[in-house]
Design a protein around this motif. Structure first.
Motif, PDB file in Angstrom:
ATOM      1  N   UNK B 490      12.420  43.285   4.842  1.00 55.30           N
ATOM      2  CA  UNK B 490      12.461  41.853   4.537  1.00 55.30           C
ATOM      3  C   UNK B 490      13.821  41.257   4.874  1.00 55.30           C
ATOM      4  N   UNK B 491      14.886  41.994   4.561  1.00 58.27           N
ATOM      5  CA  UNK B 491      16.231  41.509   4.868  1.00 58.27           C
ATOM      6  C   UNK B 491      16.383  41.225   6.349  1.00 58.27           C
ATOM      7  N   UNK B 492      15.662  41.960   7.169  1.00 61.75           N
ATOM      8  CA  UNK B 492      15.727  41.740   8.612  1.00 61.75           C
ATOM      9  C   UNK B 492      14.883  40.553   9.046  1.00 61.75           C
ATOM     10  N   UNK B 493      13.613  40.547   8.645  1.00 66.91           N
ATOM     11  CA  UNK B 493      12.738  39.508   9.222  1.00 66.91           C
ATOM     12  C   UNK B 493      12.965  38.145   8.588  1.00 66.91           C
ATOM     13  N   UNK B 494      13.574  38.083   7.418  1.00 67.22           N
ATOM     14  CA  UNK B 494      13.808  36.786   6.790  1.00 67.22           C
ATOM     15  C   UNK B 494      15.109  36.147   7.258  1.00 67.22           C
ATOM     16  N   UNK B 495      15.905  36.898   8.052  1.00 63.56           N
ATOM     17  CA  UNK B 495      17.148  36.323   8.558  1.00 63.56           C
ATOM     18  C   UNK B 495      17.034  36.211  10.079  1.00 63.56           C
ATOM     19  N   UNK B 496      17.870  35.350  10.670  1.00 62.48           N
ATOM     20  CA  UNK B 496      17.756  35.136  12.118  1.00 62.48           C
ATOM     21  C   UNK B 496      17.987  36.425  12.904  1.00 62.48           C
ATOM     22  N   UNK B 497      17.417  36.487  14.102  1.00 61.39           N
ATOM     23  CA  UNK B 497      17.620  37.655  14.952  1.00 61.39           C
ATOM     24  C   UNK B 497      19.093  37.781  15.312  1.00 61.39           C
ATOM     25  N   UNK B 498      19.563  39.026  15.386  1.00 60.86           N
ATOM     26  CA  UNK B 498      20.940  39.286  15.773  1.00 60.86           C
ATOM     27  C   UNK B 498      20.915  39.789  17.211  1.00 60.86           C
ATOM     28  N   UNK B 499      21.151  38.846  18.156  1.00 61.73           N
ATOM     29  CA  UNK B 499      20.955  39.182  19.570  1.00 61.73           C
ATOM     30  C   UNK B 499      21.940  40.248  20.042  1.00 61.73           C
ATOM     31  N   UNK B 500      23.140  40.217  19.473  1.00 65.97           N
ATOM     32  CA  UNK B 500      24.139  41.215  19.853  1.00 65.97           C
ATOM     33  C   UNK B 500      23.660  42.627  19.476  1.00 65.97           C
ATOM     34  N   UNK B 501      23.125  42.727  18.230  1.00 65.22           N
ATOM     35  CA  UNK B 501      22.628  44.028  17.774  1.00 65.22           C
ATOM     36  C   UNK B 501      21.458  44.481  18.629  1.00 65.22           C
ATOM     37  N   UNK B 502      20.595  43.530  18.988  1.00 63.65           N
ATOM     38  CA  UNK B 502      19.436  43.906  19.801  1.00 63.65           C
ATOM     39  C   UNK B 502      19.865  44.322  21.201  1.00 63.65           C
ATOM     40  N   UNK B 503      20.902  43.668  21.698  1.00 62.63           N
ATOM     41  CA  UNK B 503      21.389  44.022  23.039  1.00 62.63           C
ATOM     42  C   UNK B 503      21.945  45.439  23.052  1.00 62.63           C
ATOM     43  N   UNK B 504      22.573  45.825  21.940  1.00 60.04           N
ATOM     44  CA  UNK B 504      23.146  47.170  21.904  1.00 60.04           C
ATOM     45  C   UNK B 504      22.111  48.256  21.616  1.00 60.04           C
ATOM     46  N   UNK B 505      20.875  47.812  21.323  1.00 61.40           N
ATOM     47  CA  UNK B 505      19.838  48.797  21.029  1.00 61.40           C
ATOM     48  C   UNK B 505      19.568  49.704  22.232  1.00 61.40           C
TER      49      UNK B 505
END
Lengths: 103, 524
Positions: B490-505
């Motif tokens: 919930x902490x993830x989907x209720x807050x905006x996407x973190x594009x930097x974190x996703x880019x580093x995935x």
């Protein structure tokens, strides 16, 4: 904390078809293995807790189903480890070929 | 001087030699925190097994089985099966993408400061719980052996462990653990052999005796092979069976979140060795826990009740194994088993202190307070050494406050619940879920940690005792683990996407699954 000395194009590596194939092979194995061992393991406390009379049935002398099932968990774990290591040895080769142009 | 004291002292002297040898090799952070990443697969397997076969397992489980039979054996089963989780999900990605601590993996693509701060808090909590359990065992056994009082005994253990950790670092801690694992296996094999000998090497005789266990004629015979003596409805009430399931869940998912086990995978050269060390550990741990059948159940067929009760007539679950050794093998074997138990405690406590202080120094001090830069070289190691003192002192204090009556295996069960609820969800999500972000990690760690602790405080073992318990289960896992996962989600989907974190995935995925760019072993 990224590696400053070698500019690695992580996106390109991640998008490689052979890497995608490796990931999905791994995911398939890990997910099905996890579902199997968690069900097999949790069946023990559930059966022991809620169906004690069934688990108290003796199968060999005084040894009952509960003990045999508990003991079987040890062998389940060892077999699982063996199967995983065999699969993972295969993945090592695919992983090495994905990054072969980086070394 | 008694023979047990001589054995104690020779073990201590030997381990101090190791510490001295290791101290000379401790140059730099990688040597201090990760033994230079030069430990081999079988060595690390033994060290992992050693960390795991703690005072709680050896003393606590044999006592639990001796008094509660089958329900105690459930701990043995869960402790081994848990390693499948470590093998399948955690060991290899952790080795590939981390440096010294669990938080390294989390901080990889998330905002390092909040994530490291929370992960460090959770590491310190788990380690402290676990350490108190070991300290209590240490105090009990030394009191029994040398006649030293509980409090000075606990302090003595604390001081020794600090010597290993402060001077020897991870290298000394690892070797102390390896030697102790070998001694413990030898002791357990001999103890099992003597129990079987007592029953004329006949499994039929053995299981017959266990099914009519009468503590050498001093109690009504009961069938210890039948489940339910601790968690059955008749004994524990309607919530008993669910408590058993909750315990199982905590054990099987908790191991993969135990910081002192996780840091062991940084001491090997690569992920492949991490994998083989889990396999080694599973072989050793499995054999050990199967043997609890003999020295746990067996004790109930051999020992008189009076030998294993405390002065006020309560079950003394921590002393069953050494007393069994005394009855079967005489003073010399008693001395050996006690020295092994003592070695176990020292080694495990040192490992725990090591992981706690590494986490505080590396995660909190260097990365949260100083943004990942060391002011002076070697500062991180220095802070770790100071932290070891503080963590040691706190655990000693709490152990003395709780006193000798607490069962070590129970305290360890609680540590597992916290590890499973707080640490495991965020480890899994950060490796396998691209969308996972910092708020999710902080929420998962906070809720997992808080819910496990609050539920323990409200449980029958908590603040209000059995009668006033608000939460009916002794083991919080079945509620707190799903809460940890849910909060991270919930902490993830209720807050905006973190594009930097996703880019580093992409980077994390490639690193975790191929080992490209992983921390290298230092050359000899």
């Amino acid at each position: 904390m990224s590696d400053q000395k070698s500019p690695v194009d992580w996106e390109r590596l991640e998008a490689k078809p052979e890497f995608r194939a490796l990931l999905s092979k791994k995911a398939r194995f890990i997910i099905s293995a996890t579902i199997f061992f968690m069900s097999y393991y949790l069946a023990l406390p559930i059966l022991v807790g809620y169906f004690p009379e069934l688990m108290k049935m003796k199968v060999w002398g005084e040894v009952n189903i509960a003990y045999v099932f508990a003991l079987s968990q040890f062998f389940m774990a060892w077999i699982m480890a063996f199967v995983y290591v065999r699969a993972a040895t295969g993945w090592d080769k695919s992983a090495a070929s994905v990054i072969s142009d980086q070394r | 001087m008694s023979i047990s004291l001589i054995m104690f002292l020779s073990f201590v002297a030997f381990t101090l030699l190791i510490t001295f040898w290791a101290a000379k090799r401790n140059t730099g952070a990688s040597a201090y925190f990760a033994a230079g990443r030069n430990i081999t697969g079988w060595q690390n397997g033994l060290a992992v097994a050693g960390d795991y076969m703690s005072a709680a397992s050896f003393l606590g489980i044999s006592g639990m089985i001796c008094f509660y039979g089958y329900d105690g054996f459930m701990y043995s089963v869960g402790f081994l099966v848990a390693y499948i989780t470590v093998l399948l999900v955690v060991a290899e990605p952790l080795r590939n993408a981390g440096k010294y601590t669990m938080a390294d993996l989390l901080a990889y693509r998330l905002k390092p400061r909040p994530v490291r701060a929370m992960a460090s808090l959770s590491t310190l909590t788990v380690s402290t719980f676990y350490m108190i359990a070991q300290m209590v065992g240490a105090g009990v056994i030394i009191k029994r052996l040398i006649g030293l009082d509980f409090a000075p005994a606990v302090i003595g253990v604390g001081v020794l462990m600090l010597v290993y950790v402060v001077f020897g670092g991870m290298l000394a801690t690892t070797w102390v653990q390896i030697i102790k694992a070998l001694l413990l296996m030898a002791g357990a094999i001999l103890l099992s052999y003597l129990v079987l000998q007592f029953h004329d090497f006949s499994f039929t005789n053995f299981f017959n005796a266990v099914s009519h266990a009468d503590y050498a004629g001093t109690a009504e015979p009961k069938n210890l092979l039948e489940p339910g003596l601790k968690y059955g409805v008749a004994v524990a009430g309607p919530w008993g069976p669910l408590d058993l399931v909750s315990l199982g869940l905590g054990l099987v998912l908790g191991t993969a979140g135990l910081p002192h086990i996780l840091v062991r995978f940084y001491t090997v050269p690569d992920a492949k060795t991490a994998r083989s060390s889990v396999v080694w550990a599973m072989a050793i741990i499995g054999v050990f826990y199967i043997m609890t059948t003999f020295f746990g159940f067996g004790a109930a067929t051999i020992l008189k009740k009076a030998l294993i009760l405390t002065a006020d007539g309560k079950p003394d679950t921590n002393m069953v194994a050494p007393i069994l050794a005394q009855q079967l093998g005489g003073e010399l074997f008693f001395a050996f088993i006690s020295a092994v138990a003592f070695a176990t405690i020292l080694a495990v406590v040192a490992g725990l202190t090591m992981s706690a202080s590494a986490s505080f120094a590396h995660d909190f001090y260097s990365n949260v307070i100083h943004h990942g830069k060391e002011n002076r070289p070697g500062q991180e190691v220095k802070v770790a050494r100071i932290t070891a003192f503080v963590v040691g002192a706190i655990s000693i204090g709490i152990a003395i406050y709780l006193g000798p009556g607490v069962n070590a295996a129970f305290l360890v069960g609680l540590a597992f619940a916290v590890a499973a609820s707080a640490n495991l969800p965020v480890i899994i999500f950060s490796v396998f879920w691209k969308r996972f972000n910092t708020s999710g990690a902080v929420a998962g760690l906070t809720v997992g940690l808080a819910s496990a602790i609050i539920l323990i405080l409200l449980s029958p073992n908590g603040l209000f005792g059995k009668a006033g318990a608000i939460f009916p289960l002794e083991n919080p896992g079945i509620v707190s683990i799903p809460l940890g996962f849910l909060a991270a989600y919930l902490g993830t989907i209720l807050t905006p996407r973190d594009l930097e974190a996703e880019a580093k995935f992409a980077e994390l995925t490639v690193r975790a699954h191929t080992g490209l760019g992983a921390e290298k072993a230092t050359a000899h």
